[in-house]
Design a protein around this motif. Structure first.
Motif, PDB file in Angstrom:
ATOM      1  N   PRO A 177      11.307 -47.652 -35.734  1.00  0.00           N
ATOM      2  CA  PRO A 177      11.266 -48.132 -34.393  1.00  0.00           C
ATOM      3  C   PRO A 177      12.224 -47.859 -33.428  1.00  0.00           C
ATOM      4  O   PRO A 177      12.445 -48.411 -32.379  1.00  0.00           O
ATOM      5  CB  PRO A 177      11.007 -49.613 -34.595  1.00  0.00           C
ATOM      6  CG  PRO A 177      11.581 -50.180 -35.939  1.00  0.00           C
ATOM      7  CD  PRO A 177      11.628 -48.958 -36.766  1.00  0.00           C
ATOM      8  N   LYS A 178      13.543 -47.572 -34.050  1.00  0.00           N
ATOM      9  CA  LYS A 178      14.895 -47.439 -33.022  1.00  0.00           C
ATOM     10  C   LYS A 178      15.492 -46.132 -33.128  1.00  0.00           C
ATOM     11  O   LYS A 178      15.490 -45.608 -34.155  1.00  0.00           O
ATOM     12  CB  LYS A 178      15.723 -48.486 -33.893  1.00  0.00           C
ATOM     13  CG  LYS A 178      17.044 -48.797 -32.871  1.00  0.00           C
ATOM     14  CD  LYS A 178      17.976 -49.670 -33.479  1.00  0.00           C
ATOM     15  CE  LYS A 178      19.377 -49.744 -32.621  1.00  0.00           C
ATOM     16  NZ  LYS A 178      20.284 -50.684 -33.230  1.00  0.00           N
ATOM     17  N   ALA A 179      15.822 -45.659 -31.816  1.00  0.00           N
ATOM     18  CA  ALA A 179      16.431 -44.386 -31.808  1.00  0.00           C
ATOM     19  C   ALA A 179      17.710 -44.427 -31.024  1.00  0.00           C
ATOM     20  O   ALA A 179      17.784 -45.278 -30.012  1.00  0.00           O
ATOM     21  CB  ALA A 179      15.499 -43.519 -31.036  1.00  0.00           C
ATOM     22  N   VAL A 180      18.796 -43.618 -31.457  1.00  0.00           N
ATOM     23  CA  VAL A 180      19.940 -43.575 -30.447  1.00  0.00           C
ATOM     24  C   VAL A 180      20.011 -42.084 -30.114  1.00  0.00           C
ATOM     25  O   VAL A 180      19.935 -41.377 -31.027  1.00  0.00           O
ATOM     26  CB  VAL A 180      21.135 -44.292 -31.225  1.00  0.00           C
ATOM     27  CG1 VAL A 180      22.402 -43.972 -30.310  1.00  0.00           C
ATOM     28  CG2 VAL A 180      21.058 -45.654 -31.428  1.00  0.00           C
ATOM     29  N   PHE A 181      20.165 -41.654 -28.968  1.00  0.00           N
ATOM     30  CA  PHE A 181      20.487 -40.332 -28.602  1.00  0.00           C
ATOM     31  C   PHE A 181      21.791 -40.473 -27.963  1.00  0.00           C
ATOM     32  O   PHE A 181      22.314 -41.258 -27.205  1.00  0.00           O
ATOM     33  CB  PHE A 181      19.371 -40.027 -27.222  1.00  0.00           C
ATOM     34  CG  PHE A 181      18.075 -39.965 -27.554  1.00  0.00           C
ATOM     35  CD1 PHE A 181      17.540 -39.009 -28.356  1.00  0.00           C
ATOM     36  CD2 PHE A 181      17.342 -41.111 -27.634  1.00  0.00           C
ATOM     37  CE1 PHE A 181      16.093 -38.893 -28.495  1.00  0.00           C
ATOM     38  CE2 PHE A 181      16.022 -41.248 -27.917  1.00  0.00           C
ATOM     39  CZ  PHE A 181      15.341 -40.060 -28.461  1.00  0.00           C
TER      40      PHE A 181
ATOM     41  N   VAL B 170      24.189 -48.018 -33.780  1.00  0.00           N
ATOM     42  CA  VAL B 170      23.231 -47.070 -34.644  1.00  0.00           C
ATOM     43  C   VAL B 170      22.663 -47.641 -35.988  1.00  0.00           C
ATOM     44  O   VAL B 170      21.953 -47.239 -36.707  1.00  0.00           O
ATOM     45  CB  VAL B 170      23.967 -45.895 -35.175  1.00  0.00           C
ATOM     46  CG1 VAL B 170      24.570 -45.010 -34.002  1.00  0.00           C
ATOM     47  CG2 VAL B 170      25.152 -46.289 -36.135  1.00  0.00           C
ATOM     48  N   LYS B 171      22.948 -48.941 -36.123  1.00  0.00           N
ATOM     49  CA  LYS B 171      22.341 -49.991 -37.147  1.00  0.00           C
ATOM     50  C   LYS B 171      20.847 -49.649 -37.157  1.00  0.00           C
ATOM     51  O   LYS B 171      20.211 -50.126 -36.234  1.00  0.00           O
ATOM     52  CB  LYS B 171      22.713 -51.055 -37.300  1.00  0.00           C
ATOM     53  CG  LYS B 171      22.596 -52.122 -38.521  1.00  0.00           C
ATOM     54  CD  LYS B 171      23.182 -53.428 -38.359  1.00  0.00           C
ATOM     55  CE  LYS B 171      22.867 -54.103 -39.748  1.00  0.00           C
ATOM     56  NZ  LYS B 171      23.606 -55.453 -39.904  1.00  0.00           N
ATOM     57  N   LYS B 172      20.311 -49.191 -38.391  1.00  0.00           N
ATOM     58  CA  LYS B 172      18.852 -49.175 -38.537  1.00  0.00           C
ATOM     59  C   LYS B 172      18.294 -48.203 -37.534  1.00  0.00           C
ATOM     60  O   LYS B 172      16.881 -48.348 -37.130  1.00  0.00           O
ATOM     61  CB  LYS B 172      18.304 -50.508 -38.426  1.00  0.00           C
ATOM     62  CG  LYS B 172      18.772 -51.585 -39.683  1.00  0.00           C
ATOM     63  CD  LYS B 172      17.914 -52.775 -39.310  1.00  0.00           C
ATOM     64  CE  LYS B 172      18.396 -53.576 -40.671  1.00  0.00           C
ATOM     65  NZ  LYS B 172      17.669 -55.144 -40.691  1.00  0.00           N
ATOM     66  N   ALA B 173      19.059 -47.259 -37.226  1.00  0.00           N
ATOM     67  CA  ALA B 173      18.464 -46.511 -36.052  1.00  0.00           C
ATOM     68  C   ALA B 173      18.462 -44.914 -36.883  1.00  0.00           C
ATOM     69  O   ALA B 173      19.263 -44.494 -37.481  1.00  0.00           O
ATOM     70  CB  ALA B 173      19.286 -46.646 -34.886  1.00  0.00           C
TER      71      ALA B 173
END
Length: 727
Positions: free
Chosen positions: A109-113, A63-66
């Motif tokens: 720019p980053k995603a975590v679902f 999740v870093k920077k997400a």
């Protein structure tokens, strides 16, 4: 003012009070997250609680920077496992609701679902909507459902190498991001369990999974050929269940298997009840379980129990427990099954009136980061109410003394006014308030419950339940049911308060719970009933309860779910009558839930002339059987582990003496109650273990922490055969 500003800037419903009263940040990330490891002094119970936390490690590592998108079931598990603060400490930039109406900007720019469901249907649609509306270059998707269950849901029976379903979804993610060179990852994360206490793990993703009842059997048989119809619920196996329910069961079994794998535990499974037998059998035959039987160093017993075998304890108001009353009195936290909203306005200088909207984010019961609050919560959850309230006062006094606040000591009975006077002292110091936010929220929950206007109705239900228990001794069911008729009338009258009814007057919710309570004990009443007498009385009750429903000025959440109507003006007499008739069809089946048992057939002790009739908790009876000094086998505890070895033992036992596994063989015992467990039962189990076998460690697992009305919802307003799996 600082508190108010923080509340108004709260980033969303998932953070709740984490962002309002976030404790002072630690110098290093907490060991309980990415660095948790077993120490020699760690008990087995602590190890399993830590294992449920360690399941989040793969998620936190990504999740870093997400920006994190999380569905409600996973959010509830995280809520009891460190909350939003855990994501922030791991480097996440934001947490958003898992919804098609959310998206991110160019600079994100980053995603975590993180989702609890299959990567099919509605879940895929939401992920696609979010990704296509955003500008992601890197997407990671975690699902609680393992790849093997995805294959089953896609009707793939062959064993395939790798994870083709996840790999195909990675390609779709790249397509939606608009560049096949962008990065996409899809993986399984078993973040199913929430460590609500040292003694209890809940599985929020399966909160609506409930044992089947005879009406469900009729629905199953309706789709089967005449020659293959099933005679009873005991004949139902995994293959007879609808595909949606099979997916739920397989997902739950996979989550349990992952929990045992992470702790190196080899389990012996036992079951009481038809649905529990199916789940225990699936766990015993799970591929990972077979491997564990050969390699795992630790041993444990697990007993699965159907909630339907004891509904009396689940809907009764007899429990002398503070948390039971908190869960009933305070409103649920939005999107959560277990936690509640705690009004924190008394910690501020806001002037509240009945017509003003409270701008503050609510407090809650899940206080996982403050040691004093955790101890306080354990005492509230598993102690008697009087002891728990005194413990709340003690913690508030200690916190105020530690901060050198001008507290006025008083002995004797603890009152909500006294607790609030202690809590308000912390308003003068932001540092004090921030450092003891967990204790203050639990203190406020206690005070707000003790002065809640619904408590007189709780006491009225308790008194009537005691009356019904005594009446069952020498009366038939119609005679006992007839005592409910005077209560079955619309609320309001000469003695009503300005709110429209007396505080102790039973409403629709209480009447439904009394009916469940009585029908769950119907087998204990005298059976010499005149033909047609019960049917006639039930028709009267149906008509009376229909009138109660239609005369309500505001429908309770339970009545809304049972009738399918949100507003009183939408609830016609025909619709209410149909819903109540369906209710009674289910009620009639409740007296037969223990018919298949040979020994544990009753939860009732009749009066002997000296002692009054009393309720005998089913879970206590099971544990007393397990801990019998002579280790005699209980015929109702079915052993389901072992595979081929167990079959050979069963065959040889016909010719020679072979010792079969017994739940007390191991010092660690799991009790999994399918359908929910009450706070009162936590104390009952703790006391039973201490009395019968103090050296045994018992860890409780369940699908939810029950309010009495939860059972009514699960019985009358939940599609048990076809759960919502998002497809």
């Amino acid at each position: 003012k600082t508190v108010e500003a923080a509340a108004c800037n709260s980033p969303g419903i998932f953070s709740y009070i984490d962002t309002v009263f976030r404790p002072r940040p630690p110098q290093k990330p907490p060991r309980s997250w990415l660095q948790t490891r077993k120490t020699p002094a760690m008990s087995a119970l602590e190890e399993f609680a830590q294992a449920s936390l360690r399941a989040w490690a793969p998620v936190l590592s990504k999740v870093k920077k997400a920006v994190v998108f999380m569905d409600e079931r996973c959010a509830e598990a995280l809520h009891w496992s460190g909350g939003f603060a855990a994501l922030l400490e791991a480097g996440a930039t934001n947490l958003k609701q898992f919804s098609s109406f959310e998206a991110c900007g160019v600079n994100e720019p980053k995603a975590v679902f993180v989702v609890s469901s299959l990567l099919k249907g509605r879940t895929v649609d939401i992920i696609r909507d979010v990704v296509t509306l955003s500008h992601f270059q890197y997407c990671v998707v975690f699902t609680c459902v393992p790849h093997s269950v995805h294959l089953f849901a896609n009707h793939v029976t062959a064993e395939l190498e790798g994870s083709p379903v996840f790999e195909q979804f990675e390609e779709k993610l790249c397509e939606w991001m608009g560049n096949m060179n962008y990065t996409a990852e899809v993986m399984h994360a078993p973040v199913a369990f929430a460590p609500v206490s040292q003694q209890l793990l809940l599985a929020p993703a399966f909160a609506h999974l409930f044992p089947l009842l005879p009406p469900d059997l009729r629905a199953i048989n309706a789709k089967r050929p005449e020659k293959k119809k099933l005679g009873s619920l005991q004949d139902v196996d995994m293959g007879a269940l609808p595909a949606e329910l099979q997916v739920e069961v397989r997902s739950l079994v996979a989550a349990l298997s992952s929990l045992f794998d992470s702790t190196g535990t080899r389990e012996e499974s036992f079951a009481v009840g038809p649905m529990s037998r199916i789940i225990a059998g699936e766990l015993a035959n799970h591929p990972q379980a077979r491997h564990r039987r050969k390699t795992a160093a630790n041993k444990a017993s697990i007993i699965f129990v159907d909630r339907t075998l004891d509904l009396t304890g689940a809907v009764g108001h007899h429990g002398d427990n503070l948390v039971e009353k908190i869960l009933t009195a305070l409103k649920p936290l939005p999107g959560h099954v277990t936690d509640v909203q705690v009004d924190v306005s008394e910690l501020t200088s806001l002037q509240q009136t009945p017509h003003t909207h409270n701008p503050l984010a609510p407090g809650c019961l899940a206080q996982t980061r403050e040691p004093a609050a955790r101890l306080m919560w354990e005492a509230m959850l598993s102690g008697k109410q009087k002891e728990a309230v005194m413990e709340v006062r003690r913690h508030l006094v200690e916190a105020a003394s530690k901060e050198k606040l001008p507290i006025k000591m008083s002995m004797g009975r603890v009152t909500p006014e006294q607790l609030c006077s202690y809590i308000k002292l912390f308003r003068s110091s932001w540092e004090s308030l921030q450092g003891h936010s967990g204790v203050l929220q639990l203190g406020l929950a206690t005070a707000q419950t003790l002065r809640h206007p619904s408590l007189p109705r709780w006491d009225a239900c308790l008194a009537f339940e005691r009356l019904l228990l005594q009446a069952l001794c020498d009366s038939d069911l119609p005679a006992v049911l007839r005592q409910l008729l005077p209560l079955m009338k619309p609320r309001g009258g000469q003695d009503s308060s300005p709110s429209g009814f007396r505080e102790d007057e039973c409403g629709p919710d209480e009447l439904i719970l009394l009916l469940v309570y009585l029908y769950s004990l119907a087998a204990e009443a005298r059976q010499d009933v005149k033909e047609g007498e019960l049917d006639k009385l039930e028709r009267e009750l149906v008509g009376a309860l229909t009138l109660v429903f239609t005369q309500e000025e505001e429908l309770s959440p339970l009545v809304q779910k049972i009738t399918g109507c949100l507003k009183p003006e939408d609830l016609t007499t025909e619709r209410a009558h149909s819903a109540v008739e369906d209710m009674f069809e289910t009620l009639r089946s409740l007296s037969h839930t223990r018919d298949h048992l040979k020994q544990l057939r009753s939860v009732y002790t009749a009066s002997d002339g000296v002692h009054q009739a009393s309720y005998r908790p089913f879970l206590r009876q099971i544990l007393e059987e397990v801990f019998r000094p002579d280790r005699s086998e209980c015929p109702d505890l079915e052993h389901t582990s072992g595979g081929l070895t167990e079959l050979l033992k069963t065959g040889f036992s016909m010719f020679m003496k072979v010792s079969r596994p017994h739940p007390s063989d191991n010092d660690l015992l799991f009790l999994f109650v399918l359908g929910g467990i009450t706070p009162s039962e936590l104390r009952i189990i703790k006391e039973t273990v201490h009395t019968n076998k103090p050296g045994t460690q018992v860890l409780l697992l369940s699908t939810r922490l029950l309010r009495p009305t939860d059972i009514a919802e699960l019985l009358f307003a939940t599609p048990r055969l076809v759960p919502d799996i998002g497809v």
